[in-house]
Design a protein around this motif. Sequence first.
Motif: not given
Length: 1007
Positions: A886-888, A915-918, A923-924
């Motif tokens: 998730h580099p955005e 927030n949880p770090l997802i 990419n499931e």
Amino acid sequence: MGPAPAGKQLRGATGGPEVMEPALEGKGKEGKEASSRKRTLAEPPAKGLLQPMKLSRAELYKEPTNEELNRLRETEILFHSSLLRLQVEELLKEVRLSEKKKDRIDAFLREVNQRVMRVPSVPETKLTDQSWLPAGVRVPLHQLPYAVKGCFRFLPPAQVVVVGSYLLGTCIRPNVNVDVALTMPREILQDKDGLNQRYFRKRALYLAHLAHHLAQDPLFGSVRFSYTNGCHLKPSLLLRPCGKDERLVTVRLHPCPPPDFFRPCRLLPTKNNVRSVWYRGQSPAGDGSPEPPTPHYNTWVLQDIALESHLQLLSTMLGSAQGLKDGVALLKVWLRQRELDKGQGGLTGFLVSMLVVFLVSTRKIHTTMSGYQVLRSVLQFLATTDLTVNGISLCLSSDPSLPALADFHQAFSVVFLDSSGCLNLCADVTASTYHQVQHEARLSMMLLDSKADDGFQLLLMTPKPMIRAFDHVLHLRPLSRLQAACHRLKLWPELQDNGGDYVSAALGPLTTLLEQGLGTRLHLLAHSRPPVPEWDISQDPPKHKDSGTLTLGLLLRPEGLTSILELGPEADQPEAAEFRQFWGSRSELRRFQDGAIREAVVWEAASMSQKRLIPHQVVTHLLALHADIPETCVHYVGGPLDALIQGLKETSSTGEEALAVAVRCYDDLSRLLWGLEGLPLTVSAVQGAHPVLRYTEVFPPTPVRPAFSFYEPLREQSSLLPRPDKPCPAYVEPMPVVCHLEGSGQWPQDAEAVRRVRAAFQLRLAELLTQQHGLQCRATATHTDVLKDGFVFRIRVAYHREPQILREVQSPEGLNSLRDTPASLCLERDTRQLPLLTSVLHGLQQQHPAFSGVARLAKRWVRAQLLGEGFTDESLDLVAAALFLHPEPFTPPSSPQVGFLRFLLLVSTFDWKNNPLIVNLNNELTVEEQVEIRSGFLAARAQLPVMVIVTPQDRKNSVWTQDGPSAQILQQLVVLAAEALPVLEKQLMDPWGPGDIRMGPRENVAL
């Protein structure tokens, strides 16, 4: 992995203090309401946690009003979510000017107008006779060569007009600048003032006289000079009010000629207005060849002529369309966060305003659109339109005397013509800058199309400085070396066109040279020139060599980065001579396995860390060969952090090779286990469960082979006992390996019986490995240690139903039920979840080779802060993996350096409390599942650990952070990361400054 503002305090699962609820005597409605109120007091929400709003039944089912229905309809049409609409509206409120400030600015502008009109006149003198200037003011222009024809006199301006974003209502905070155009009277100018910088000399003298008189006025707290958009031929005068309003506004005075004074046909990009005889003292080639065109010089004159016409066009298009104004404001914020509007050649707010006008005129934007839609439309246009190849024009005229777009493409890198058809608005924008804008626009569109919850935060609230956005960065200093580069590259026409600015003249050829040399290794090359600081009116303008450091950013392609070979054409091809000329002495003939004889360049690199720095060799070689820039003037920042993950005896390797050796040894052992004969059940799976096997061990183990002279053999136990008179033997850490056996109905259903059967398998496994493959093994009831090629692997036999058997709990009544127990959770984590995580991260390393270095640097830094006990290896590995998955708003890192900087950014800015770090491995997780995970997180926040990391295999419990960190440890890590990030970035961007990276013992490193 969207960063969000971090909470000031972090807490664990424990709630607030308990409040005792007194007994209520009444049982009626009032008693129930009191009970409800006190129950609320008894269960206060955790401080800083987001809580859902509670509405009464009447409010919950109340019919929406017409206004609410209209707003919902607008949100559905103009925005993709209500949250995004609220965020955009709040941002616009934050950056807009308040009415009170506008009134104060208007009052100051009226005072400026009066002061400017009262400045006394000066009698006519020659341009070279500047003795009339007072001693306390200097001309804000480098007058080289000094001799020039013409006369000058000062008269008050014929007209004072406010131009730019302030009048249009698109000016944004915090730095409020108001541009004021001062139309110089015709009596000052002469017919041939467009030649040889005469107009620019008069313009500078005009400003110098104004500065001398305005500096004596008590209305102004500051009167200073600055360059307009970095152009050294076009200074401007900066006026700031005195007292408490000093930071309210900066008024920039721009002298300009009357709109119809210069003939546009004399200022086309194919014309010359700087004579070689005047500038260089000789004709172009000495043989009567035509003068070289001066397109940039001509453009700077045309820009002053068109100030008012551009204002009128913008006012007509944007005047009554609030959505267009909001879109321009959002685009300015977008550019500012990416540092694309800084210095000469940046994409300014004026350019994006004109781009909006162009899209309105071509009906790609409608005046009824919202600011968000305007932002999307402009980003979509930038992402899909290459103005370096196909320029655009606002001109609707079919006059054949006007030049074609092809003429402008020959003179400029980027082409965007105004309504006159003569002025290229993007004349100062380089091809590298525009390609960077295109790259950022593509990333932004991907982010908007994903409709992520944190898209607004990532798009408009996350800064992207060069050191954080690019894999490698190089600094050229001193800039005076670029003067020699211009001579070597024979850039005399460019110097003549740019008025002696050798940095601007050399920048384009140098970036083209490096792009050609780096080839497939390079995805994007960008440059950054720091804005020239403003200076006092009593000082000379800064010289080109004093304008800081030229910084180039390299965004690399991981697939071609580590290749040591530059393959050229075959020796008999005509391109071979060009290849040899380009690479110089590094080019050599080589015979390849297919029999071909080709030109080739081979770079010296033995380890993976050296291969990542091959661009350093390419850059220094090409700059020295073609531009006379020695290696001492090139400070390449690509691997200064590599030393932190080198072993004690390593000087050139960062451990990737040692990790690969261990992984190959594990692969060999896996094949041996798969092929074992004689086991009652066949092996169904072999999985590693150690950081080495996912390439994230900070210091990888080295193979150890015991020296038998240091031991005494114990024959009855087949063991070696260290001798007391010899040094202590080296410790070899075992690497866990889980060996799954096939299912069978013969397995017992009792936990103790399963353990005994597994113990028998462990003994049989050791016997077979010793008999069939000659490996030294030591079997225990829980595992089997195997020594292979100097590494010790701890093999653990696993039965897939054993965790379920451990969950079976019998009640006193004799009923069986399934319930998680500490033993079952531990067994499932060690035999199923950890091997699966190791396998997935191993695959991530194959896809992103920089993952290993980033994860190891992150662990090295956390442990150096003495916080390693609070974090498991797996939790830190997952945080590092989030940077790649998730580099955005960035691209996945291709170097450990930039990955570590983003690790510090993520740790310091992520809102761990709300927030949880997802980490979406493979990419499931779908978008809907991620929304569901966030909702479940908020509902169960009080029962979850302080730091929650979610993966597709662990969606609710955050297995890897159950035992830590505590709230205090995590808060300390957030604070340390926030302090370390700017210190490290400053050091990397200012290589000549004092060092802040200190290498200590193996256990300690300080940033």
